[in-house]
Motif scaffolding. Structure first.
Motif, PDB file in Angstrom:
ATOM      1  N   TYR A 105       1.628  -1.012  -7.510  1.00 19.22           N
ATOM      2  CA  TYR A 105       2.224  -1.743  -6.400  1.00 19.22           C
ATOM      3  C   TYR A 105       3.560  -1.103  -6.020  1.00 19.22           C
ATOM      4  CZ  TYR A 105      -1.065  -5.447  -7.709  1.00 19.22           C
ATOM      5  OH  TYR A 105      -2.185  -6.164  -8.002  1.00 19.22           O
ATOM      6  N   GLY A 106       3.983  -1.367  -4.811  1.00 21.52           N
ATOM      7  CA  GLY A 106       5.283  -0.901  -4.360  1.00 21.52           C
ATOM      8  C   GLY A 106       5.813  -1.800  -3.271  1.00 21.52           C
ATOM      9  N   PRO A 107       7.108  -1.701  -3.014  1.00 25.13           N
ATOM     10  CA  PRO A 107       7.713  -2.563  -2.003  1.00 25.13           C
ATOM     11  C   PRO A 107       7.265  -2.181  -0.595  1.00 25.13           C
ATOM     12  CG  PRO A 107       9.283  -0.918  -2.778  1.00 25.13           C
ATOM     13  CD  PRO A 107       8.047  -0.766  -3.625  1.00 25.13           C
ATOM     14  N   PRO A 108       7.383  -3.161   0.315  1.00 19.83           N
ATOM     15  CA  PRO A 108       7.882  -4.526   0.100  1.00 19.83           C
ATOM     16  C   PRO A 108       6.789  -5.439  -0.445  1.00 19.83           C
ATOM     17  CG  PRO A 108       7.355  -4.215   2.411  1.00 19.83           C
ATOM     18  CD  PRO A 108       7.113  -2.890   1.744  1.00 19.83           C
ATOM     19  N   PHE A 109       7.196  -6.354  -1.327  1.00 21.66           N
ATOM     20  CA  PHE A 109       6.251  -7.333  -1.842  1.00 21.66           C
ATOM     21  C   PHE A 109       6.957  -8.668  -2.038  1.00 21.66           C
ATOM     22  CE2 PHE A 109       8.444  -5.945  -5.495  1.00 21.66           C
ATOM     23  CZ  PHE A 109       8.152  -4.619  -5.766  1.00 21.66           C
ATOM     24  N   PRO A 110       6.185  -9.742  -2.118  1.00 22.24           N
ATOM     25  CA  PRO A 110       6.775 -11.071  -2.293  1.00 22.24           C
ATOM     26  C   PRO A 110       7.322 -11.242  -3.709  1.00 22.24           C
ATOM     27  CG  PRO A 110       4.392 -11.209  -2.409  1.00 22.24           C
ATOM     28  CD  PRO A 110       4.715  -9.792  -2.023  1.00 22.24           C
ATOM     29  N   ALA A 170       4.916   3.423  -5.268  1.00 21.44           N
ATOM     30  CA  ALA A 170       6.133   4.115  -4.860  1.00 21.44           C
ATOM     31  C   ALA A 170       6.527   5.186  -5.865  1.00 21.44           C
ATOM     32  CB  ALA A 170       7.273   3.108  -4.692  1.00 21.44           C
ATOM     33  N   SER A 171       5.564   5.647  -6.641  1.00 25.25           N
ATOM     34  CA  SER A 171       5.804   6.724  -7.604  1.00 25.25           C
ATOM     35  C   SER A 171       4.511   7.507  -7.779  1.00 25.25           C
ATOM     36  CB  SER A 171       6.261   6.165  -8.963  1.00 25.25           C
ATOM     37  OG  SER A 171       5.218   5.417  -9.576  1.00 25.25           O
ATOM     38  N   SER A 172       4.634   8.731  -8.255  1.00 24.59           N
ATOM     39  CA  SER A 172       3.437   9.528  -8.532  1.00 24.59           C
ATOM     40  C   SER A 172       2.600   8.870  -9.621  1.00 24.59           C
ATOM     41  CB  SER A 172       3.840  10.944  -8.955  1.00 24.59           C
ATOM     42  OG  SER A 172       4.444  11.635  -7.882  1.00 24.59           O
ATOM     43  N   ARG A 222      14.903  -7.875 -12.334  1.00 27.73           N
ATOM     44  CA  ARG A 222      13.852  -8.713 -12.908  1.00 27.73           C
ATOM     45  C   ARG A 222      12.605  -7.860 -13.151  1.00 27.73           C
ATOM     46  NH1 ARG A 222      12.788 -13.948 -13.786  1.00 27.73           N
ATOM     47  NH2 ARG A 222      14.815 -14.555 -12.903  1.00 27.73           N
ATOM     48  N   VAL A 223      11.980  -8.054 -14.311  1.00 29.99           N
ATOM     49  CA  VAL A 223      10.834  -7.241 -14.712  1.00 29.99           C
ATOM     50  C   VAL A 223       9.721  -8.131 -15.256  1.00 29.99           C
ATOM     51  CG1 VAL A 223      12.126  -5.121 -15.172  1.00 29.99           C
ATOM     52  CG2 VAL A 223      11.938  -6.860 -16.970  1.00 29.99           C
ATOM     53  N   TRP A 224       8.521  -7.565 -15.251  1.00 29.48           N
ATOM     54  CA  TRP A 224       7.308  -8.260 -15.712  1.00 29.48           C
ATOM     55  C   TRP A 224       6.896  -7.613 -17.025  1.00 29.48           C
ATOM     56  CZ3 TRP A 224       4.684 -12.507 -14.650  1.00 29.48           C
ATOM     57  CH2 TRP A 224       3.307 -12.606 -14.895  1.00 29.48           C
ATOM     58  N   ILE A 225       6.947  -8.353 -18.120  1.00 35.47           N
ATOM     59  CA  ILE A 225       6.758  -7.733 -19.427  1.00 35.47           C
ATOM     60  C   ILE A 225       5.800  -8.528 -20.297  1.00 35.47           C
ATOM     61  CG2 ILE A 225       9.070  -6.718 -19.346  1.00 35.47           C
ATOM     62  CD1 ILE A 225       9.911  -8.736 -21.466  1.00 35.47           C
ATOM     63  N   ALA A 226       5.322  -7.858 -21.331  1.00 34.64           N
ATOM     64  CA  ALA A 226       4.541  -8.478 -22.400  1.00 34.64           C
ATOM     65  C   ALA A 226       4.869  -7.739 -23.687  1.00 34.64           C
ATOM     66  CB  ALA A 226       3.047  -8.408 -22.110  1.00 34.64           C
ATOM     67  N   GLN A 241      12.969  -0.733  -9.885  1.00 38.38           N
ATOM     68  CA  GLN A 241      13.131  -1.743  -8.851  1.00 38.38           C
ATOM     69  C   GLN A 241      12.061  -1.648  -7.765  1.00 38.38           C
ATOM     70  OE1 GLN A 241      17.253  -1.150  -7.777  1.00 38.38           O
ATOM     71  NE2 GLN A 241      17.984  -2.281  -9.568  1.00 38.38           N
ATOM     72  N   SER A 242      11.209  -0.619  -7.841  1.00 38.43           N
ATOM     73  CA  SER A 242      10.064  -0.544  -6.931  1.00 38.43           C
ATOM     74  C   SER A 242       8.849  -1.286  -7.479  1.00 38.43           C
ATOM     75  CB  SER A 242       9.684   0.924  -6.668  1.00 38.43           C
ATOM     76  OG  SER A 242       9.012   1.499  -7.778  1.00 38.43           O
ATOM     77  N   TRP A 243       8.976  -1.857  -8.685  1.00 39.85           N
ATOM     78  CA  TRP A 243       7.874  -2.583  -9.302  1.00 39.85           C
ATOM     79  C   TRP A 243       8.006  -4.079  -9.034  1.00 39.85           C
ATOM     80  CZ3 TRP A 243       8.722   0.103 -14.685  1.00 39.85           C
ATOM     81  CH2 TRP A 243       8.323   1.442 -14.587  1.00 39.85           C
ATOM     82  N   PRO A 244       6.911  -4.794  -8.942  1.00 43.54           N
ATOM     83  CA  PRO A 244       6.980  -6.241  -8.707  1.00 43.54           C
ATOM     84  C   PRO A 244       7.665  -6.971  -9.860  1.00 43.54           C
ATOM     85  CG  PRO A 244       4.778  -5.390  -8.283  1.00 43.54           C
ATOM     86  CD  PRO A 244       5.529  -4.296  -8.964  1.00 43.54           C
TER      87      PRO A 244
END
Length: 314
Positions: free
Chosen positions: A122-127, A139-141, A209-213, A280-283
């Motif tokens: 995924y890449g921006p813009p996103f909700p 937004a990255s290779s 803010r990041v999405w982690i496990a 910061q390009s990640w949801p």
């Protein structure tokens, strides 16, 4: 049933090997563990431990000749390296994956394949919270390569060559061991190093803010995907794994609560624009209703993630 883990010497691969040997995927009778350096065997099941470069000519065919019924494809050039080394990223993350799928297709046995993808597709813009049907705009290779492999695996499965599932992993934290070249590596380093009394740098603002496990929950998700009946998971060729949304500041708050202010004081603030741009390009958060309905595991909160690391390594 023979299971093969490609990328078995890495942290996730080693944990997955152990979980499978302990019965996390019913019906596995032996393991083939593969990495560029031969992985260590695990107790509990017969193991073949092989040193192989998936990107080398003929390597995929040699691995397929071992007739695996289930393949976990974890091998990859990580995000920071893939961005810095364009050709290497495509050779390893895309070309080698296509070679693997072709070699497995030639078996004509429709093996199960579980592919470790990434939220970087995924890449921006996103909700603020990304829905499950959100458009892919990496937004990255690295994210582009992962998205392309997802599409390949879905098409090979649609055609009946393989039975594939791509899992978009959250950022995994806290990782044990030495730092790696992943853009997200600091999300482990700012916790792991201070817990060991060592300095670490945070290259992004605390509000990031990041999405982690956690590692254990991530690996449990990989195993769970393989253990599900195919008819149940087949309608979902790509799944967002469950995670939690947390800020870097909240992670450091948990560090201070667990290890005290002196540990937090070991974290310096030297911005790195290149790392910040990628991360910061990640949801920041995802809808994961499908994974929840399929009973995939999830961490309850970040203090529990940090406690998992401390209990095992600190």
């Amino acid at each position: 049933m023979r299971a093969m883990i490609i990328g078995a010497a890495g942290m996730l691969g080693a944990k997955l090997s152990t979980q499978i040997a302990q019965g996390a995927v019913p019906g596995i009778t032996d393991l083939v563990l593969v990495d560029r350096i031969a992985p260590a065997p695990v107790p509990g099941l017969p193991c073949q431990c092989l040193a192989a470069d998936l990107g080398a000519a003929g390597a995929a065919a040699e691995l397929a000749a071992l007739a695996p019924d289930l393949v976990f494809h974890l091998a990859a050039v990580v995000s920071g390296q893939a961005e810095a080394e364009f050709d290497t990223g495509y050779a390893v993350n895309l070309d080698a994956s296509r070679a693997l799928f072709e070699a497995l297709r030639a078996l004509e046995t429709r093996p199960r394949v579980v592919f470790a993808s990434s939220l970087a597709v995924y890449g921006p813009p996103f909700p603020d919270v990304v829905p499950e049907d959100f458009v892919l705009r990496p937004a990255s290779s690295y994210g582009t390569q992962k998205a392309m492999v997802e599409l390949l695996l879905a098409d090979y499965s649609r055609k009946g060559f393989l039975r594939g599932t791509s899992l978009r992993l959250p950022t995994v934290s806290v990782r044990p061991g030495a730092p790696n070249a992943a853009a997200s590596g600091f999300l482990s380093g700012i916790l792991r190093e201070p817990l060991a009394g060592q300095a670490a740098n945070c290259p992004v603002p605390d509000v990031t803010r990041v999405w982690i496990a956690s590692p254990d929950v991530t690996v449990a998700g990989l195993a769970h995907a393989a253990a599900l009946d195919w008819d149940r998971i087949a309608p979902h060729p790509v799944l967002n794994l469950r995670g939690i949304s947390v800020t870097v500041g909240e992670m450091l708050d948990a560090l201070e609560q667990q290890a005290g202010p002196d540990a937090r004081a070991l974290v310096s603030r030297n911005p790195d624009p290149a790392i910040a741009r990628i991360v910061q390009s990640w949801p920041e958060a995802f809808v994961t209703d499908t994974a929840a309905a399929l009973d995939f595991p999830v961490n309850p909160d970040f203090p529990a993630i940090l406690r998992e690391y401390i209990d095992q390594y600190a």
